[in-house]
Design an enzyme around this catalytic site. Structure first.
Site, mmCIF file in Angstrom:
data_model
loop_
_atom_site.group_PDB
_atom_site.id
_atom_site.type_symbol
_atom_site.label_atom_id
_atom_site.label_comp_id
_atom_site.label_asym_id
_atom_site.label_seq_id
_atom_site.Cartn_x
_atom_site.Cartn_y
_atom_site.Cartn_z
ATOM 1 N N ASP A 1 0.730 -1.189 0.143
ATOM 2 C CA ASP A 1 -0.218 0.135 0.072
ATOM 3 C C ASP A 1 0.768 1.157 0.018
ATOM 4 O OD1 ASP A 1 -2.518 1.325 -0.040
ATOM 5 O OD2 ASP A 1 -2.370 1.268 2.186
ATOM 6 N N GLY A 2 0.430 2.249 -0.638
ATOM 7 C CA GLY A 2 0.690 3.406 -0.670
ATOM 8 C C GLY A 2 1.580 4.168 -1.888
ATOM 9 N N HIS B 1 2.232 3.568 -8.855
ATOM 10 C CA HIS B 1 1.977 2.147 -9.344
ATOM 11 C C HIS B 1 3.235 1.547 -10.219
ATOM 12 C CE1 HIS B 1 -1.867 2.390 -7.608
ATOM 13 N NE2 HIS B 1 -2.505 3.000 -8.504
ATOM 14 N N GLU C 1 -12.304 -4.606 -3.880
ATOM 15 C CA GLU C 1 -12.973 -3.421 -3.484
ATOM 16 C C GLU C 1 -12.189 -2.285 -4.306
ATOM 17 O OE1 GLU C 1 -12.028 -5.455 -0.594
ATOM 18 O OE2 GLU C 1 -14.263 -6.028 -0.690
ATOM 19 N N LEU D 1 10.425 -20.667 -5.090
ATOM 20 C CA LEU D 1 9.686 -19.724 -4.273
ATOM 21 C C LEU D 1 8.168 -19.871 -5.133
ATOM 22 C CD1 LEU D 1 8.920 -17.106 -2.486
ATOM 23 C CD2 LEU D 1 9.975 -15.956 -4.696
ATOM 24 N N ARG E 1 -4.642 -1.930 9.026
ATOM 25 C CA ARG E 1 -6.025 -2.649 8.771
ATOM 26 C C ARG E 1 -5.699 -3.672 7.733
ATOM 27 N NH1 ARG E 1 -8.011 2.489 7.157
ATOM 28 N NH2 ARG E 1 -7.470 2.965 4.744
HETATM 29 C C1 IPE Z 1 -5.501 -2.539 0.034
HETATM 30 O O1 IPE Z 1 -5.022 -1.232 -0.333
HETATM 31 C C2 IPE Z 1 -5.206 -3.394 -1.188
HETATM 32 C C3 IPE Z 1 -4.143 -3.586 -2.001
HETATM 33 C C4 IPE Z 1 -2.780 -3.268 -1.429
HETATM 34 C C5 IPE Z 1 -3.998 -4.016 -3.071
HETATM 35 P P1 IPE Z 1 -6.280 -0.186 -0.264
HETATM 36 O O2 IPE Z 1 -5.591 1.196 -0.499
HETATM 37 O O3 IPE Z 1 -7.140 -0.670 -1.294
HETATM 38 O O4 IPE Z 1 -6.760 -0.341 1.186
HETATM 39 P P2 IPE Z 1 -7.798 0.699 1.981
HETATM 40 O O5 IPE Z 1 -8.780 1.094 1.097
HETATM 41 O O6 IPE Z 1 -6.921 1.774 2.392
HETATM 42 O O7 IPE Z 1 -8.362 -0.293 3.039
HETATM 43 C C1 IPE Z 2 -1.599 0.125 -3.162
HETATM 44 O O1 IPE Z 2 -1.340 1.460 -3.275
HETATM 45 C C2 IPE Z 2 -2.002 -0.281 -4.665
HETATM 46 C C3 IPE Z 2 -3.202 -0.701 -4.920
HETATM 47 C C4 IPE Z 2 -4.278 -0.779 -4.002
HETATM 48 C C5 IPE Z 2 -3.567 -1.309 -6.392
HETATM 49 P P1 IPE Z 2 -2.577 2.495 -3.381
HETATM 50 O O2 IPE Z 2 -2.912 2.909 -4.650
HETATM 51 O O3 IPE Z 2 -3.620 2.089 -2.438
HETATM 52 O O4 IPE Z 2 -1.777 3.926 -2.646
HETATM 53 P P2 IPE Z 2 -2.588 5.122 -1.563
HETATM 54 O O5 IPE Z 2 -2.962 4.191 -0.168
HETATM 55 O O6 IPE Z 2 -3.460 5.634 -2.548
HETATM 56 O O7 IPE Z 2 -1.271 5.897 -1.407
HETATM 57 MG MG MG Z 3 -4.107 2.388 -0.412
#
Ligand code: IPE
Ligand code: IPE
Ligand code: MG
Length: 256
Positions: A25-26, A42, A72, A136, A199
């Site tokens: 995430d992030g 990404h 989601e 792996l 979470r």
């Molecule tokens: C979780 O990240 C899903 C993935 C990393 C693929 P999200 O960015 O979708 O999660 P929320 O919405 O912050 O919970």
């Molecule tokens: C995780 O990064 C990648 C996916 C959920 C596909 P995010 O796209 O959720 O990045 P943030 O959380 O918005 O920074």
């Molecule tokens: Mg995210």
């Protein structure tokens, strides 16, 4: 790579998680911080995936499961979704041979039936090509949700056991979990979530019952070998009791 990692001094083999799961995430916030597009975030995230796979091969982590797109995430703007699907297609095309040659067994979990046909073809090709690899087990969760997984497992269990209502006692955790997407792998020992949120976001909710959970504020594109080392070090200090007691400590207490 960090010199300590190269020497493999830090962790005795037994403290390396057999199954590592990661919520990557992030990407978006990393891009925002750098005044870049979410798409660039990404793309940069893909580089981190490469690095972490390399490290996992080095550490001899047996199973690496990466959350790439949740059930989601369809709630996002169509442009971002299309970009992500294009990234999956391009990366799979570009990496197919490298994945095969490096001994990685490639898998995907999630509801693939609604995915782009080209992506599905590539997934099938990659899984078939790498079927006999054992170094792996790399699993990408695409259009995956833990609740979806439990529902699909219930449906599959019922359709495979037509008369099950006459003998419901056979449904125990072991019997049921055979129908989950990751039935062939041990439950994750460690899950890392980057990006600061604390979470699970509907990842492997059944399988994570006793998984050690590590949160880091680092955004996925900036997560590196040292950060992985920190997470593995933290993991190696955990005492996993699974609801029981630490056998060794009890022995010491008895002797005293
Ligand atoms: C979780 O990240 C899903 C993935 C990393 C693929 P999200 O960015 O979708 O999660 P929320 O919405 O912050 O919970
Ligand atoms: C995780 O990064 C990648 C996916 C959920 C596909 P995010 O796209 O959720 O990045 P943030 O959380 O918005 O920074
Ligand atoms: Mg995210």
């Amino acid at each position: 790579m960090h010199s300590d990692i190269k020497k493999n001094k830090i962790f005795p083999d037994k403290s390396i998680p057999k199954h590592l799961a990661i919520i990557m995430d992030g990407n978006g916030r990393w891009a925002l911080k750098k005044s870049l597009s979410r798409h660039s975030g990404h793309l940069e995230g893909v580089h981190t995936v490469h690095k972490i796979i390399k490290d996992c091969l080095h550490y001899k982590v047996k199973y690496l499961t990466l959350f790439a797109f949740s059930s989601e995430n369809w709630r996002r703007p169509i442009e971002e979704i299309t970009n992500l699907i294009t990234i999956f297609i391009n990366v799979l095309k570009a990496e197919m041979d490298r994945i095969t040659d490096s001994g990685i067994c490639f898998n995907v979990i999630g509801n693939l039936s609604v995915l782009d046909i080209n992506l599905r073809k590539l997934i099938l090709e990659a899984t078939n090509k790498t079927l006999n690899n054992k170094k792996l087990y790399l699993t990408l969760a695409i259009n995956y949700g833990g609740r979806w997984d439990i529902l699909q497992a219930i449906k599959s269990m019922l359709s495979n056991n037509k008369d099950i209502h006459k003998n419901m006692d056979i449904i125990d955790e072991k019997f049921f979990s055979n129908y989950l997407s990751m039935s062939w792998a041990p439950d994750p020992d460690l899950i890392i979530r980057t990006g600061g949120e604390q979470r699970i976001s509907n990842f492997l909710i059944w399988n994570l019952a006793y998984t050690e959970i590590y949160f880091t504020n680092k955004f996925w594109p900036e997560f590196n070998s040292i950060d992985l080392e920190l997470a593995l070090n933290w993991y190696s200090t955990r005492e996993r009791r699974f609801g029981g007691l630490n056998v060794n400590k009890n022995k010491i207490l008895k002797v005293q």
